[in-house]
Write an enzyme that holds these catalytic residues in place. Sequence first.
Site, PDB file in Angstrom:
ATOM      1  N   TYR A 102       0.820  -1.216   0.000  1.00 55.65           N
ATOM      2  CA  TYR A 102       0.000   0.000   0.000  1.00 55.65           C
ATOM      3  C   TYR A 102       0.852   1.264   0.000  1.00 55.65           C
ATOM      4  CZ  TYR A 102      -4.802  -1.603   0.755  1.00 55.65           C
ATOM      5  OH  TYR A 102      -6.063  -2.121   0.609  1.00 55.65           O
ATOM      6  N   LYS A 152       2.182 -15.232   2.802  1.00 58.11           N
ATOM      7  CA  LYS A 152       2.413 -15.967   1.554  1.00 58.11           C
ATOM      8  C   LYS A 152       3.905 -16.288   1.497  1.00 58.11           C
ATOM      9  CE  LYS A 152       1.116 -17.645  -2.459  1.00 58.11           C
ATOM     10  NZ  LYS A 152       0.289 -18.870  -2.541  1.00 58.11           N
ATOM     11  N   ASP A 184      -3.872 -17.878   0.437  1.00 55.97           N
ATOM     12  CA  ASP A 184      -4.833 -18.539  -0.466  1.00 55.97           C
ATOM     13  C   ASP A 184      -5.617 -19.601   0.291  1.00 55.97           C
ATOM     14  OD1 ASP A 184      -2.402 -19.898  -0.233  1.00 55.97           O
ATOM     15  OD2 ASP A 184      -2.376 -20.612  -2.307  1.00 55.97           O
ATOM     16  N   ASP A 208      -7.017  -6.562   3.819  1.00 56.45           N
ATOM     17  CA  ASP A 208      -8.051  -5.850   3.056  1.00 56.45           C
ATOM     18  C   ASP A 208      -8.965  -6.853   2.358  1.00 56.45           C
ATOM     19  OD1 ASP A 208      -9.350  -3.637   1.757  1.00 56.45           O
ATOM     20  OD2 ASP A 208      -8.226  -4.156  -0.061  1.00 56.45           O
ATOM     21  N   ASP A 212     -13.107  -8.209   3.539  1.00 60.47           N
ATOM     22  CA  ASP A 212     -14.304  -8.118   2.676  1.00 60.47           C
ATOM     23  C   ASP A 212     -14.933  -9.496   2.533  1.00 60.47           C
ATOM     24  OD1 ASP A 212     -13.868  -5.383   2.147  1.00 60.47           O
ATOM     25  OD2 ASP A 212     -14.506  -5.615   0.049  1.00 60.47           O
TER      26      ASP A 212
HETATM   27  C1  IPM Z   1     -10.653  -0.632   3.473  1.00 61.90           C
HETATM   28  C2  IPM Z   1     -10.806   0.013   2.128  1.00 61.90           C
HETATM   29  C3  IPM Z   1      -9.586   0.896   1.845  1.00 61.90           C
HETATM   30  C4  IPM Z   1      -8.351   0.009   1.831  1.00 61.90           C
HETATM   31  C5  IPM Z   1      -9.679   1.750   0.569  1.00 61.90           C
HETATM   32  C6  IPM Z   1     -10.900   2.654   0.589  1.00 61.90           C
HETATM   33  C7  IPM Z   1      -8.442   2.546   0.316  1.00 61.90           C
HETATM   34  O1  IPM Z   1     -10.983  -0.943   1.136  1.00 61.90           O
HETATM   35  O2  IPM Z   1     -10.553   0.105   4.474  1.00 61.90           O
HETATM   36  O3  IPM Z   1     -10.654  -1.850   3.540  1.00 61.90           O
HETATM   37  O4  IPM Z   1      -8.005  -0.569   0.794  1.00 61.90           O
HETATM   38  O5  IPM Z   1      -7.736  -0.122   2.887  1.00 61.90           O
HETATM   39 MG    MG Z   2     -11.173  -2.886   1.847  1.00 61.49          MG
END
Ligand code: IPM
Ligand code: MG
Length: 313
Positions: A102, A152, A184, A208, A212
Amino acid sequence: EGDVGGAAYRKHGHPLPPETLEIARSCGAILFGAVGDFSLDHLERRLRPEQAVLGLRKELGLFANLRPVTVFEGMEDLTSLRPEVARKIDLLIVRELNGDVYFGDKGTRTLEDGRRQGWDMMSYAEDEVRRIAHTGFKAAMGRSKRLCSVDKANVLETSQLWRDVMIEVAAEYPEVELTHMYVDNAAMQLVKNPGQFDVIVTGNLFGDILSDQASMCVGSIGLLASASLAEGSYGLYEPIHGSAPDIAGKGLANPMATILSAAMMLRHSFGLEEQAASIEAAVAKALAQGVRGGDLGCSAGTREIGDAVLQAL
Ligand code: IPM
Ligand code: MG
């Protein structure tokens, strides 16, 4: 209140204006909205809305991101998993937030043969890994004393160092059982048998993605809160989701993840455990009563959800 993201860009020409940073620095905690606006995706990277939250994380040293993932009662049938699998989920993702690919050097260049190339450098210094390792181990001590480090290391040098440092730090927490898992495999296990996880510690990019994924295992990304902590009690609190420009102003967004983020703020920055738990219980109650937003395939709007949570509180 301070402007950030797309709104700040439109008003001040920058997604994270100095005034906003100043306000953030002068406070004990930040409750953050959500960023992202695809109509601004054409801007050069430093002006895009995402830079607001990335800038705050970096400038304020918010390196430890806590993303708790639990299934609320009655939600089991609304997740992407079978109810009996989803019901067992109660985990915490500890995501490193100040390093990794990042924040490494990045760019685009033209190679000698004329091809364009994009590149992003992934790296972790040992002190960066060590401090998030301590966060992970401490979190594990307060829960079931099991910590799974996700990397990884079979391919990446960054991950090998990550793993080595995790093992070093483990010596300071003899009561915690440390395991390692390739990312993975972790993605697969999160769907196959998520009940096996308690605390997961991982780097910025893997965290990240996995967070999700974990959100859909418990129902919706509209339900997950997060804390981004610096050393001490200072923190930024935000839903793990981005903004939804397509429904902006329509009163349709589910505010629950933001409300739950405020609860985390009370807990981690202000030491108000009882109040935090009350807010969480109120959200759980509203959900159990069937007050659910469009993200859960239902029809409750922002105000209706907010009122129901308040009523329950
Ligand atoms: C998160 C989001 C952010 C990230 C974006 C908005 C930059 O996806 O907080 O998970 O990638 O960290
Ligand atoms: Mg995110």
